[in-house]
Enzyme design. Structure first.
Site, short mmCIF file in Angstrom:
data_model
loop_
_atom_site.label_atom_id
_atom_site.label_comp_id
_atom_site.label_asym_id
_atom_site.label_seq_id
_atom_site.Cartn_x
_atom_site.Cartn_y
_atom_site.Cartn_z
N HIS A 31 15.36 74.32 1.94
CA HIS A 31 16.21 74.50 0.69
C HIS A 31 16.63 73.06 0.23
CE1 HIS A 31 17.82 76.77 -2.21
NE2 HIS A 31 18.90 77.75 -1.25
N ARG A 32 16.56 72.06 0.96
CA ARG A 32 16.75 70.86 0.46
C ARG A 32 15.85 70.33 -0.74
NH1 ARG A 32 16.71 67.37 5.96
NH2 ARG A 32 14.79 68.56 5.99
#
Length: 258
Positions: free
Chosen positions: A227-228
């Protein structure tokens, strides 16, 4: 546990692993972990702790694809490799990875490396543990060649004969549990990659076509992503695009696959 001003932004210390006198409660058998298993533990723990995983689940309608696949295999020469759903999936993935290059990327410090080659790792269950041989340049191969190479790599892995080179350079990984069952799971990302696709067994399910429910063969897809690097909306678009390619196969399209 209270947090002071100086503690903010720091990871909390982990509790030590519990030490238990198992023999106190009954008979046990102890087995030393193999070196491969110890490496698997270290890598999976690192990847799970450091990568913020999110998993997106969807299904692809492969009713037509499966009918065509079976027809091709029935007519094929016995010496030719059998076409598998996994081979078609890998072919579709190569197309979608070109369209969504952030899924073919790697994190390198503060840089995102967008790789312009497409080497897909195939997580393979072996007696020694989970190994990931890499199929190189998937975008340049037809489905028949993909099926042949995947079979050969899997057999080499099960024989314990994979070389480090055959497990290096992957840009994306697929973990298929299709032969074992299940309908969804959360595969762990293979760092420094930023996504991994899990596949489970296709099943007949009732699907609404606008006027009635009809039986369709549905293939579950589970995409874990970092999700980064990847946002949820892009993950949904990525999986939807894969599903569309697998669902829309027509007899006239097969030449482009093979």
């Amino acid at each position: 546990m209270t947090t002071t001003e100086g503690d903010r932004g720091q990871l909390p210390s982990l509790e030590p692993w519990p030490r238990v006198d198992f023999e106190r409660f009954g008979p046990v058998e102890r087995t030393a972990l193999s070196r491969i298993r110890q490496r698997i533990i270290g890598r999976l723990t690192r990847n799970w702790v450091w990568i913020p995983h999110v998993t997106h689940h969807d299904r692809a309608d492969i009713t037509t694809l499966e009918r065509l696949r079976r027809s091709i295999n029935e007519r094929a020469d016995p010496s030719e490799p059998k076409l598998t759903v996994l081979a078609f999936l890998l072919s579709a993935l190569a197309v979608v990875l070109r369209e969504y290059p952030q899924f073919n990327a790697a994190l390198d410090g503060n840089q995102l490396v967008l790789r312009r080659y497409y080497h897909i790792g195939i997580a393979t269950d072996t007696r020694a543990g989970l190994l990931v041989p890499v199929l190189r340049d998937v975008d340049r191969r037809g489905v028949r060649e993909i099926a042949t190479e995947v079979t050969a790599l899997a057999e080499t892995a099960r024989q314990g004969k994979l070389t480090p080179t055959q497990m290096a350079g992957g840009t994306f990984t697929v973990s298929s549990l299709g032969a074992l069952g299940g309908f969804a799971f959360t595969p762990i990302i293979n760092a420094p990659e930023v996504a991994i696709l899990g596949v489970t067994r296709a099943e007949i399910a009732p699907v609404w076509n606008g006027s009635e429910f009809v039986p369709r063969l549905m293939l579950p897809l589970s995409l874990s992503y970092d999700h980064r690097v990847i946002d949820g909306a892009d993950a949904a678009r990525f999986v939807t695009r894969i599903a569309a390619l697998l669902s829309d196969v027509l007899p006239s399209d097969l030449d482009s696959y093979l």
